[in-house]
Every structure is written in C-alpha cells, then in structure tokens.
Design a protein around this motif. Structure first.
Motif, mmCIF file in Angstrom:
data_model
loop_
_atom_site.group_PDB
_atom_site.id
_atom_site.type_symbol
_atom_site.label_atom_id
_atom_site.label_comp_id
_atom_site.label_asym_id
_atom_site.label_seq_id
_atom_site.Cartn_x
_atom_site.Cartn_y
_atom_site.Cartn_z
ATOM 1 N N ASN A 1 0.657 -1.217 -0.064
ATOM 2 C CA ASN A 1 0.001 0.035 -0.003
ATOM 3 C C ASN A 1 0.843 1.143 -0.125
ATOM 4 O OD1 ASN A 1 -2.405 -1.518 0.053
ATOM 5 N ND2 ASN A 1 -2.084 -1.740 2.489
ATOM 6 N N ARG A 2 2.069 1.491 0.424
ATOM 7 C CA ARG A 2 3.000 2.486 0.299
ATOM 8 C C ARG A 2 3.645 2.558 -0.973
ATOM 9 N NH1 ARG A 2 5.191 -0.449 4.987
ATOM 10 N NH2 ARG A 2 6.940 -1.001 4.123
ATOM 11 N N ILE A 3 3.704 1.583 -1.781
ATOM 12 C CA ILE A 3 4.541 1.827 -3.189
ATOM 13 C C ILE A 3 3.048 2.199 -4.083
ATOM 14 C CG2 ILE A 3 6.172 0.362 -2.838
ATOM 15 C CD1 ILE A 3 4.929 -1.916 -4.191
ATOM 16 N N GLY B 1 10.111 5.646 -1.795
ATOM 17 C CA GLY B 1 10.832 4.828 -3.197
ATOM 18 C C GLY B 1 9.806 3.838 -3.613
ATOM 19 N N SER B 2 10.266 3.256 -4.665
ATOM 20 C CA SER B 2 9.426 2.102 -5.384
ATOM 21 C C SER B 2 9.534 0.879 -4.496
ATOM 22 C CB SER B 2 9.809 1.843 -6.728
ATOM 23 O OG SER B 2 11.499 1.590 -6.741
ATOM 24 N N SER B 3 10.468 0.689 -3.401
ATOM 25 C CA SER B 3 10.214 -0.400 -2.565
ATOM 26 C C SER B 3 9.550 -0.044 -1.380
ATOM 27 C CB SER B 3 11.723 -0.662 -2.008
ATOM 28 O OG SER B 3 12.348 0.458 -1.303
ATOM 29 N N GLY B 4 8.795 1.129 -1.300
ATOM 30 C CA GLY B 4 8.229 1.329 -0.157
ATOM 31 C C GLY B 4 8.739 1.959 1.129
ATOM 32 N N GLY B 5 9.752 2.147 1.100
ATOM 33 C CA GLY B 5 10.630 3.006 2.130
ATOM 34 C C GLY B 5 10.584 4.548 1.911
ATOM 35 N N ALA B 6 10.905 5.243 2.763
ATOM 36 C CA ALA B 6 11.070 6.663 2.642
ATOM 37 C C ALA B 6 12.477 7.259 3.308
ATOM 38 C CB ALA B 6 10.097 7.462 3.235
ATOM 39 N N PRO B 7 13.474 6.797 3.434
ATOM 40 C CA PRO B 7 14.767 7.313 3.939
ATOM 41 C C PRO B 7 15.428 8.134 2.725
ATOM 42 C CG PRO B 7 15.234 5.009 3.355
ATOM 43 C CD PRO B 7 13.594 5.159 2.797
#
Length: 289
Positions: free
Chosen positions: A129-131, A160-166
């Motif tokens: 759901n994040r991507i 990012g396209s992996s669902g992370g936001a760092p």
C-alpha cells in the motif's frame, strides 16, 4: 475454501479499505482508498500517482509544501479535474506525510526532515500500500515533508519504489503525485479535527480563510499575489496543452501527406523529403533573401 471477492455497491457508509473510482478529466480514471473515517469526513489517498511533476520550478524548499508550485497546481488545475459533484465536498487536498506512510522510526528521517505529528496509517503498514505506480510502472513519489534547512534548502522527502522513505530529492525534479483529500460527509459541514504541524488542514481553514480575524491589507495583497501566480501557472498549463495539440495535429497531417505520396508511387524516402520541403516552405524556412 476462503475467497475474497471485490464487489461494487452503492453505500453512504464508507469504511477504511473501501475504494472509490474517480475520473480526473484528461489525467485519467483512478481509484482512491479510504484510510481514515471520522464523524465529519473520510480521508482518501489515491492508489496510484496521477501525474509526475516537480515540487517547485526552482530547486528550493522554501515555504515547504504549502507554498510550493505543486500545491498551487493541486489547488487549481487538479481540483478542477475532479468531477463537479465531488468538488464542493473535497477539502484538505494535499499529499501524504512521512509519518502517514512509514511512521517515525527511521533515525535519518527524524534528524533531517521537517517533523509531522501523523501516525502511520493502518493500511500503510503493508508495503504493497506504500508503493504506487504511474502509467503502470513503479515510481518514486513526493511526500509532504521538506528537509530541514541545516541539511538542505532544496530537498523534499519521497517514498521509493520499494515502499521506504529514507530518501530526499531536489524540488525541481519530477516525481509522482499521489493526492490525499478529505471528503466531507453529507450530514456534516464542520472541520475534520487533525493535529498541528505539517499535517494541519481543516474544512474551515481551507474554505474560510477570508472570514478570519487576521484579514489585513497586507494579507489581502499576499492573497492577490498568490492568485496572480496561480493564474500564471494556469496560463502556462494552457500554453503547454495548446502546443502539444498543435504538434500532434501537424505530425498527423505530415504523416497523411507522406502516405498519399507513397500511394502515388513515390518511395518512403522520397515522400519524406517532399513533405519536409513542403513543411519548410510553409514555415518560411530556407530560401533566398
């Protein structure tokens, strides 16, 4: 056998996880999922990026998202792209925060990004759901938090396209735009209560700015300047659309003309050069002085 089946129904009782279909004029048709429900309204986030745009025309994060060119575009062009029957029920049109998408456990985010007080949305605990995609391709997308000035005065957070936001990206870069908005319930026209900080938006502040006690000559002049900038952006959008339409029409006419030359017995190469010469003549390119 356990089966999960999606079925389209008519209902006024929206629940977290429900999807609605929203046509956005020329941008296309998209689905949006309900992520939060209160007595006053329902908060939706689009399931895909509806477009890719820069946060600002220049590489600066001054004023944050609220003063960005992207926010101005959303409040004008994007809002008008919504169906008319939804427009007067929409408020708080924005994009998600870092907190809403990934929470606040990442040390880099907490150290280098403007803080927000949002908790991670329940559905965003699942990576899927994040991507999000743009035109059926996984894409990076903007988040609302700018980087702190001591880190950089030109960057905003992204997912990012992996669902992370760092991550962070220059404001003038073009990334996915995944709108978030509140849809007021029929029985209520009051504000949806939300925490302060980056995420502070309410129905009253969105539609009732001119009715506050802080109205002064300076604030009205500032509002005029903002409207003038919005008009400039709209004119630029119109000009870009007109140019695209003009080039598309010219290309189509040139192809039709070339096809007719080929049908008349000329080779593809001969037909191409004949159309090219005709185009130069029509545009006044070349020739003697």
């Amino acid at each position: 056998m356990k089966v999960l089946r999606k079925q389209e129904i008519e209902t006024a009782n929206i629940q977290v996880g429900d999807q609605i279909v929203i046509p956005l004029a020329e941008l296309g048709e998209f689905t949006a999922t309900a992520h939060k429900v209160t007595d006053e309204g329902v908060m939706f986030i689009f399931d895909e990026y509806v477009t890719c745009r820069p946060m600002n025309n220049r590489s600066t994060n001054k004023g944050g998202f609220e003063k960005s060119d992207l926010k101005k575009w959303m409040d004008t062009v994007l809002l008008m792209a919504f169906p008319e029957e939804l427009r007067d029920k929409i408020y708080g049109l924005t994009i998600p925060t870092v907190g809403q998408i990934v929470g606040h456990e990442d040390e880099w985010d907490n150290k280098n990004l403007e803080p927000d007080s949002d908790e991670q949305l329940p559905l965003m605990k699942e990576c899927k759901n994040r991507i999000a995609c743009f035109e059926d391709r996984l894409t990076w997308g903007w988040l609302r938090n700018a980087t702190k000035e001591e880190f950089s005065s030109a960057l905003f957070a992204l997912v990012g396209s992996s669902g992370g936001a760092p991550y962070s990206n220059g404001a003038s870069g073009s990334l996915g735009v995944r709108p978030e908005f509140w849809l007021v319930k029929q029985e209520s026209r009051g504000p949806v209560p939300r925490e302060g900080g980056v995420s502070h938006v309410s129905y009253r502040s969105y539609y009732g700015r001119r009715n506050t006690k802080e109205v002064t000559k300076e604030s009205l002049q500032e509002e005029i300047s903002e409207k003038e900038n919005e008009i400039k952006l709209l004119r630029k959008e119109i000009k870009n659309l007109e140019e695209k339409e003009m080039f598309a029409k010219a290309a189509s006419e040139m192809k039709n003309l070339k096809d007719r030359f080929v049908e008349a017995g000329f080779t593809e190469d001969e037909a191409f050069h004949m159309v090219l010469e005709l185009s130069k003549t029509a545009l006044g390119i070349g020739g003697t002085k």
